[in-house]
Design an enzyme around this catalytic site. Structure first.
Site, PDB file in Angstrom:
ATOM      1  N   GLU A   1       4.473  -3.309  12.680  1.00 38.60           N
ATOM      2  CA  GLU A   1       3.349  -1.839  12.265  1.00 38.60           C
ATOM      3  C   GLU A   1       2.192  -2.767  11.687  1.00 38.60           C
ATOM      4  O   GLU A   1       2.424  -3.177  10.505  1.00 38.60           O
ATOM      5  CB  GLU A   1       4.144  -1.338  11.217  1.00 38.60           C
TER       6      GLU A   1
ATOM      7  N   ASN B   1       0.591  -1.430  -0.021  1.00 36.97           N
ATOM      8  CA  ASN B   1      -0.159   0.212  -0.161  1.00 36.97           C
ATOM      9  C   ASN B   1       0.805   1.150  -0.011  1.00 36.97           C
ATOM     10  O   ASN B   1       0.189   2.489  -0.668  1.00 36.97           O
ATOM     11  CB  ASN B   1      -0.640   0.049   1.350  1.00 36.97           C
TER      12      ASN B   1
ATOM     13  N   CYS C   1      -3.189   1.909   6.268  1.00 35.58           N
ATOM     14  CA  CYS C   1      -3.353   1.488   8.210  1.00 35.58           C
ATOM     15  C   CYS C   1      -3.514   3.043   9.103  1.00 35.58           C
ATOM     16  O   CYS C   1      -4.379   2.498   9.273  1.00 35.58           O
ATOM     17  CB  CYS C   1      -1.402   1.518   8.457  1.00 35.58           C
TER      18      CYS C   1
HETATM   19  C1  UN1 Z   1       0.409   2.792   6.407  1.00 39.90           C
HETATM   20  O1  UN1 Z   1      -0.714   3.486   5.397  1.00 39.90           O
HETATM   21  O2  UN1 Z   1       0.577   2.392   6.796  1.00 39.90           O
HETATM   22  O3  UN1 Z   1       0.144   8.970   7.752  1.00 39.90           O
HETATM   23  C2  UN1 Z   1       1.118   4.329   5.811  1.00 39.90           C
HETATM   24  C3  UN1 Z   1      -0.186   8.017   6.589  1.00 39.90           C
HETATM   25  C4  UN1 Z   1       0.736   8.177   5.739  1.00 39.90           C
HETATM   26  C5  UN1 Z   1       1.665   6.304   5.495  1.00 39.90           C
HETATM   27  C6  UN1 Z   1       0.365   6.041   5.968  1.00 39.90           C
HETATM   28  N1  UN1 Z   1       2.057   8.670   5.879  1.00 39.90           N
HETATM   29  O4  UN1 Z   1      -0.963   8.455   6.198  1.00 39.90           O
END
Ligand code: UN1
Length: 501
Positions: free
Chosen positions: A255, A157, A289
């Site tokens: 993570e 992603n 995420c």
């Molecule tokens: C992710 O979805 O694993 O904070 C990372 C954010 C992005 C990174 C997302 N800078 O939405």
């Protein structure tokens, strides 16, 4: 190095400075999720390839650890410069391979560029402490030393940004890397590896091994000569990795996603809240995420918020992210779209009210791409599965509440703890929320996405295991602390605790 054409590309392994095939020359196709077309193929490697990569990494790391950190950093500055020069090319490939709309792809590449310059700066810091000794004529300090060989396993992603969060601190700290990118997005990995090489990274310091989690991922996790694993992906896979690492006492940084919420209080600027929710729920088609998959709203403004959200959702244009004006691209593949739709059915069975979306889009102009309609549920109870489990698609749920206290309790009542947000103008609400929301990232008057690379990224509970990506804290994953005592008294001085012995 010529291996960088998108059409018909075949991504091989990069071991000891060479693009190499595997003995097992099986490949799988790289698919453009926007239209189902085949972009190329990627090698499905074996554990033997991981062994070769580790051998190369070990040899390279012996020398790399002795290169002064500011010189290691020079290479990262060059990596950043090359990424900047190639930003548009990288962004186009990223959209073709992963599906996010082109503006977002540019944003992600920029995140990688920022990480390069930021971590290059760390080459001139990598600070420890100097501190007084308890004895006369004795000097005490702590220094960071590289862990050794690092295995990084990255998701599709954010195929380039997350790879930079992990590989740049590892490399500047003097480690060598074995990298397994997601099978869906090997083209970005190939591009980044070529950039490392052109920037002058010595052979063997970064090694790419492509293939499945079951074969290559497990081989990396179980390899006795890999000292630390850094993984971003699902909670289920993260747990399995942690169990394996636990048995061999291997350090592991995980993570593993989120179930992030935006809280909207009765005094919120609703226009701002709507904008923040739309961006963080439907941007990247909900496949972050950090995506907003719950909206916890004060009942006094619930209906108003629903109406405004519905009006704005109608304006979301869906399609191939390379085309102008598209706001929501496809989801990654068929498996993902089925899972998303299953959750929508579960939500309806649980009694949530579907306000918008809820279907796989199959309009002719969308071709064979994987498009899901931006979806909004309301009257969702916090215990429903759609309010508890990570969906990883453009689906979000409104949960009404009567107070800030209840909102915080619901926010915290999930097994994840990555990101949360609150829209309010009340300073007391702001400070209460930032203290009591139990996520690793908290936003005030902004959506749940958009973390900046110089702050620690990660979260509590099922999101992580106490480590952080990015920020200076990322260095803790890839370094050991060494405490050094220098006695210049010319005699054997016992430590204070041993004096009376
Ligand atoms: C992710 O979805 O694993 O904070 C990372 C954010 C992005 C990174 C997302 N800078 O939405």
């Amino acid at each position: 190095m010529a291996n960088t054409v998108v059409d018909g590309a075949s991504v091989l392994n990069y071991i000891n400075g060479e693009w190499t095939a595997s003995k097992n020359s099986r490949f799988t196709e790289i698919i453009n999720p926007a239209n189902g077309s085949v972009l190329g193929k990627v090698l499905l490697s074996t554990s033997k390839d991981v062994d070769n990569a580790v051998a190369a990494a070990k040899a390279a790391q012996k020398k790399w650890r002795l290169v002064p950190a500011p010189q290691r950093a020079e290479i990262l500055y060059q990596v950043g410069a090359l990424m900047k020069e190639r930003k548009e090319r990288l962004s186009q490939i990223l959209t073709s391979e992963m599906g996010k709309v082109i503006e977002e792809a540019r944003g992600e590449v920029q995140e990688g560029i920022d990480m390069a310059f930021y971590m290059a700066g760390e080459g001139r810091r990598l600070t420890g402490d100097t501190t007084p000794s308890e004895l006369k004529d004795k000097f005490a300090m702590s220094v960071r030393v590289p862990v050794g060989i690092v295995g990084i396993i990255t998701p599709w992603n954010f195929p380039i940004a997350i790879a930079t969060w992990k590989s740049f601190p590892a490399i500047v700290a003097g480690n060598a890397v074995i990298w397994k990118p997601a099978t869906e997005t090997p083209l970005m990995a190939q591009e980044l590896v070529n950039i490392f090489t052109e920037a002058g990274l010595p052979k063997g310091v970064i090694n790419l091994v492509t293939g499945s989690g079951a074969e290559v991922g497990d081989a990396i996790v179980e390899h006795p000569d890999i000292d630390v694993i850094s993984f971003t992906g699902s909670n289920e896979v993260g747990r399995r990795i942690a169990e394996k690492c636990g048995r061999s006492l291997k350090r592991v940084s995980l993570e593993m996603g989120g179930k992030n919420a935006v809280i909207v209080m009765e005094d919120a600027d609703l226009d701002l809240a709507v904008e923040g929710i739309l961006w963080s729920a439907f941007g990247t088609s909900g496949q972050r995420c950090t995506a907003c998959s719950r909206i916890i709203v004060h009942e006094k403004v619930k209906e108003e918020l629903e109406q405004r959200l519905l009006a704005e959702m109608k304006k979301l244009t869906i399609g191939n992210g390379l085309e102008d004006g598209i706001k929501v691209g496809p989801v990654i593949n068929e498996r993902a779209i089925k899972k998303i739709h299953q959750y929508v059915e579960i939500g309806q069975e649980e009694g949530a009210k579907l306000l918008a979306g809820g279907s796989i889009l199959e309009d002719k102009h969308l071709g064979n791409g994987y498009y899901y309609a931006p979806t909004l549920f309301t009257n969702v109870r916090p215990t429903m599965r759609i309010a508890q489990e990570e969906i990883f698609g453009p689906v979000t749920s409104i949960i009404p509440v009567q107070s800030l206290e209840e909102a915080i309790e619901i926010n915290n009542g999930v097994s994840y703890g990555l990101s949360s947000a609150i829209f309010t103008k009340n300073v007391n609400n702001v400070f209460t929320a930032q203290r009591d929301l139990d996520t690793g990232i908290v936003y005030i008057n902004a959506g749940t996405t958009g973390a900046e690379i110089h702050l620690p990224f990660g979260g509590s509970k099922g999101t992580g295991n106490g480590h952080r990506d990015s920020g200076v804290q990322a260095l803790d994953v890839f370094t050991e602390w060494k405490s050094v005592y220098v006695d210049f008294s010319g005699k054997l001085q016992r430590a204070q605790i041993d004096m009376d012995v």
